[in-house]
Design an enzyme around this catalytic site. Sequence first.
Site, PDB file in Angstrom:
ATOM      1  N   TYR A 125      26.154 114.138  20.146  1.00 43.62           N
ATOM      2  CA  TYR A 125      26.439 115.282  21.019  1.00 43.62           C
ATOM      3  C   TYR A 125      27.654 114.955  21.870  1.00 43.62           C
ATOM      4  O   TYR A 125      27.704 113.922  22.536  1.00 43.62           O
ATOM      5  CB  TYR A 125      25.249 115.599  21.926  1.00 43.62           C
ATOM      6  CG  TYR A 125      25.448 116.903  22.674  1.00 43.62           C
ATOM      7  CD1 TYR A 125      24.983 118.100  22.139  1.00 43.62           C
ATOM      8  CD2 TYR A 125      26.153 116.952  23.867  1.00 43.62           C
ATOM      9  CE1 TYR A 125      25.200 119.309  22.784  1.00 43.62           C
ATOM     10  CE2 TYR A 125      26.386 118.151  24.518  1.00 43.62           C
ATOM     11  CZ  TYR A 125      25.900 119.329  23.977  1.00 43.62           C
ATOM     12  OH  TYR A 125      26.128 120.524  24.607  1.00 43.62           O
ATOM     13  N   GLN A 186      20.135 124.142  22.048  1.00 45.94           N
ATOM     14  CA  GLN A 186      20.033 124.633  20.669  1.00 45.94           C
ATOM     15  C   GLN A 186      20.652 123.652  19.677  1.00 45.94           C
ATOM     16  O   GLN A 186      20.175 123.517  18.543  1.00 45.94           O
ATOM     17  CB  GLN A 186      20.669 126.017  20.541  1.00 45.94           C
ATOM     18  CG  GLN A 186      22.144 126.108  20.864  1.00 45.94           C
ATOM     19  CD  GLN A 186      22.424 126.391  22.324  1.00 45.94           C
ATOM     20  OE1 GLN A 186      21.605 126.132  23.188  1.00 45.94           O
ATOM     21  NE2 GLN A 186      23.606 126.925  22.606  1.00 45.94           N
ATOM     22  N   ASN A 209      24.630 117.958  29.617  1.00 44.70           N
ATOM     23  CA  ASN A 209      24.137 118.464  30.895  1.00 44.70           C
ATOM     24  C   ASN A 209      22.611 118.390  30.960  1.00 44.70           C
ATOM     25  O   ASN A 209      21.959 117.845  30.066  1.00 44.70           O
ATOM     26  CB  ASN A 209      24.649 119.892  31.135  1.00 44.70           C
ATOM     27  CG  ASN A 209      24.133 120.878  30.092  1.00 44.70           C
ATOM     28  OD1 ASN A 209      23.147 120.626  29.395  1.00 44.70           O
ATOM     29  ND2 ASN A 209      24.796 122.016  29.987  1.00 44.70           N
ATOM     30  N   SER A 232      26.796 110.886  36.125  1.00 43.45           N
ATOM     31  CA  SER A 232      27.535 109.628  36.208  1.00 43.45           C
ATOM     32  C   SER A 232      27.400 109.010  37.594  1.00 43.45           C
ATOM     33  O   SER A 232      27.136 109.703  38.582  1.00 43.45           O
ATOM     34  CB  SER A 232      29.005 109.875  35.896  1.00 43.45           C
ATOM     35  OG  SER A 232      29.703 108.659  35.803  1.00 43.45           O
ATOM     36  N   GLN A 254      34.335 108.794  39.556  1.00 40.67           N
ATOM     37  CA  GLN A 254      33.040 109.208  39.016  1.00 40.67           C
ATOM     38  C   GLN A 254      32.522 110.470  39.689  1.00 40.67           C
ATOM     39  O   GLN A 254      31.848 111.283  39.070  1.00 40.67           O
ATOM     40  CB  GLN A 254      32.021 108.077  39.167  1.00 40.67           C
ATOM     41  CG  GLN A 254      32.376 106.839  38.374  1.00 40.67           C
ATOM     42  CD  GLN A 254      32.713 107.162  36.927  1.00 40.67           C
ATOM     43  OE1 GLN A 254      31.861 107.549  36.145  1.00 40.67           O
ATOM     44  NE2 GLN A 254      33.988 107.021  36.568  1.00 40.67           N
ATOM     45  N   HIS A 257      33.133 113.857  37.991  1.00 46.14           N
ATOM     46  CA  HIS A 257      32.425 114.206  36.758  1.00 46.14           C
ATOM     47  C   HIS A 257      31.455 115.360  36.962  1.00 46.14           C
ATOM     48  O   HIS A 257      31.331 116.243  36.118  1.00 46.14           O
ATOM     49  CB  HIS A 257      31.627 113.005  36.248  1.00 46.14           C
ATOM     50  CG  HIS A 257      32.377 112.137  35.291  1.00 46.14           C
ATOM     51  ND1 HIS A 257      32.842 112.576  34.076  1.00 46.14           N
ATOM     52  CD2 HIS A 257      32.742 110.837  35.368  1.00 46.14           C
ATOM     53  CE1 HIS A 257      33.457 111.594  33.454  1.00 46.14           C
ATOM     54  NE2 HIS A 257      33.413 110.526  34.211  1.00 46.14           N
ATOM     55  N   GLU A 322      25.101 102.707  37.001  1.00 45.65           N
ATOM     56  CA  GLU A 322      25.672 102.835  35.662  1.00 45.65           C
ATOM     57  C   GLU A 322      26.917 101.956  35.552  1.00 45.65           C
ATOM     58  O   GLU A 322      27.057 101.169  34.618  1.00 45.65           O
ATOM     59  CB  GLU A 322      26.034 104.301  35.419  1.00 45.65           C
ATOM     60  CG  GLU A 322      26.703 104.570  34.084  1.00 45.65           C
ATOM     61  CD  GLU A 322      27.203 105.993  33.965  1.00 45.65           C
ATOM     62  OE1 GLU A 322      27.503 106.409  32.838  1.00 45.65           O
ATOM     63  OE2 GLU A 322      27.326 106.684  35.002  1.00 45.65           O
ATOM     64  N   HIS A 323      27.836 102.106  36.498  1.00 49.33           N
ATOM     65  CA  HIS A 323      29.051 101.280  36.567  1.00 49.33           C
ATOM     66  C   HIS A 323      29.008 100.476  37.860  1.00 49.33           C
ATOM     67  O   HIS A 323      28.765 101.040  38.926  1.00 49.33           O
ATOM     68  CB  HIS A 323      30.315 102.140  36.583  1.00 49.33           C
ATOM     69  CG  HIS A 323      30.383 103.168  35.504  1.00 49.33           C
ATOM     70  ND1 HIS A 323      30.009 104.493  35.698  1.00 49.33           N
ATOM     71  CD2 HIS A 323      30.781 103.077  34.216  1.00 49.33           C
ATOM     72  CE1 HIS A 323      30.181 105.169  34.577  1.00 49.33           C
ATOM     73  NE2 HIS A 323      30.643 104.336  33.661  1.00 49.33           N
ATOM     74  N   ASP A 356      36.042 103.221  30.659  1.00 52.43           N
ATOM     75  CA  ASP A 356      35.824 104.536  30.039  1.00 52.43           C
ATOM     76  C   ASP A 356      36.644 104.709  28.770  1.00 52.43           C
ATOM     77  O   ASP A 356      36.252 105.465  27.878  1.00 52.43           O
ATOM     78  CB  ASP A 356      36.211 105.645  31.023  1.00 52.43           C
ATOM     79  CG  ASP A 356      35.112 105.947  32.021  1.00 52.43           C
ATOM     80  OD1 ASP A 356      33.977 105.506  31.810  1.00 52.43           O
ATOM     81  OD2 ASP A 356      35.403 106.638  33.021  1.00 52.43           O
ATOM     82  N   HIS A 415     -11.382  94.967   7.505  1.00 48.21           N
ATOM     83  CA  HIS A 415     -10.238  94.062   7.587  1.00 48.21           C
ATOM     84  C   HIS A 415     -10.622  92.681   7.024  1.00 48.21           C
ATOM     85  O   HIS A 415      -9.904  92.087   6.208  1.00 48.21           O
ATOM     86  CB  HIS A 415      -9.790  93.881   9.050  1.00 48.21           C
ATOM     87  CG  HIS A 415      -8.932  94.992   9.571  1.00 48.21           C
ATOM     88  ND1 HIS A 415      -9.345  96.299   9.602  1.00 48.21           N
ATOM     89  CD2 HIS A 415      -7.669  94.976  10.105  1.00 48.21           C
ATOM     90  CE1 HIS A 415      -8.387  97.040  10.128  1.00 48.21           C
ATOM     91  NE2 HIS A 415      -7.354  96.268  10.441  1.00 48.21           N
TER      92      HIS A 415
END
Length: 428
Positions: A125, A186, A209, A232, A254, A257, A322-323, A356, A415
Amino acid sequence: MKIYKKSLAEMKKIVVRYTTQTTDLQIEKQVAEIIENVREKGDKAVKSYEKKFDGVDLDELRISNSQLEEAYQSISPELKDALKLAEKNIKNYHEMELQHGFVDAAQPGIIRGQKVTPLERVGLYVPGGTAAYPSTILMNALPAKIAGVDEIVMVTPPQKDGIAPAVLAAAKIAGVTAVYQIGGAQAIAALAYGTESVPRVNKIVGPGNIFVATAKKQVFGQVAIDMVAGPSEIGILADETATPYQLAADLLSQAEHDKRARAILITNNEELATAVSDEVEKQLAVLPRKAIAEVAIKDRGFIAIMDSIPEMFALMNEVAPEHLEVQLADPMQYLSSIRNAGSVFLGKYASEPLGDYVAGPNHVLPTGGTAKFSSPLGVYDFVKKTSFIQFSKEALQKDLKAITTLARTEGLEAHARAVESRFKGDAK
């Protein structure tokens, strides 16, 4: 920016407020309805949603190979060179992540091992709303190619004036198998269940998103996913050796974003904190994406002043960003102090956008504190592992008593009998 000067214990409580993930039940319900509709009606539902959400009436969902080639030829030489540099560095970094199986035959009559197999088909995506991200295509598709994935199916929202040539060119460079101009929940549903046009995949990767993230969460189990990515975020650890206008620029890199992005600075220097806060306001005033970044800084950005560097790391490990930038004197010495971060940037010249685009390590990273238990996207995300064993009759005989004892302790008589059957009658 808000500036806090509190104890470590108090700051940890504040961090929890900033990083706690919430569930929007209304969005969950909307997404579930979209997924079910696509599952039942296929292409018809997908086209209907694209017209409703993106305002585009689609005849064909797939972008032709000739369109990809045309886009590649249309981009500037500078952009082409930049994409190829990124491709080179991403490939040579991720090639070091390749995993191999193993065979253990150390014990007589016993062979044990692990087989590593690439996934057959993955879905990628690529967001297409407020900005186009050709770099994301390279970051997601190249590790899959290195892993040996047969087919990479890319989806990206349609645009009224056509998908950005840079996005399509990046898809061609990265070796994407097919590109479909569909987006939102979708698109995730189409990848998870398949439609007349879109093939069903084994795993879905890539950011999006809140609707995309929710859809990925809901189809997990039907397919694998990389992560449920949130907005982000950047965390910076800095002392008096850092430069305020550079820190401000990195925080805003960031914040621009997403209105829900997080930008956090932790320092032991009060003067630096004030200077960075002032600089952020100054740079915001002339930032093209001010409307987005300003909300992120106001609602989710802050500066924390701590008493010591150990306290700074303790708090940042709670943030699990994240960063993470470490702008301290001799930053490499602190690498072992970092427990929770998606990707680490050491020193003033390792500005976050370096990661990035062209450094090589992946920019698809755990967000929202999930770096406490998650890793960056890598080659290992596009393979599966299968264990195998082979025992001789003599080796099985040796372990027979232990197997049957454990089986009967668990109340699983069949077993035990299954293993004992190897030593009855003419069984080999």
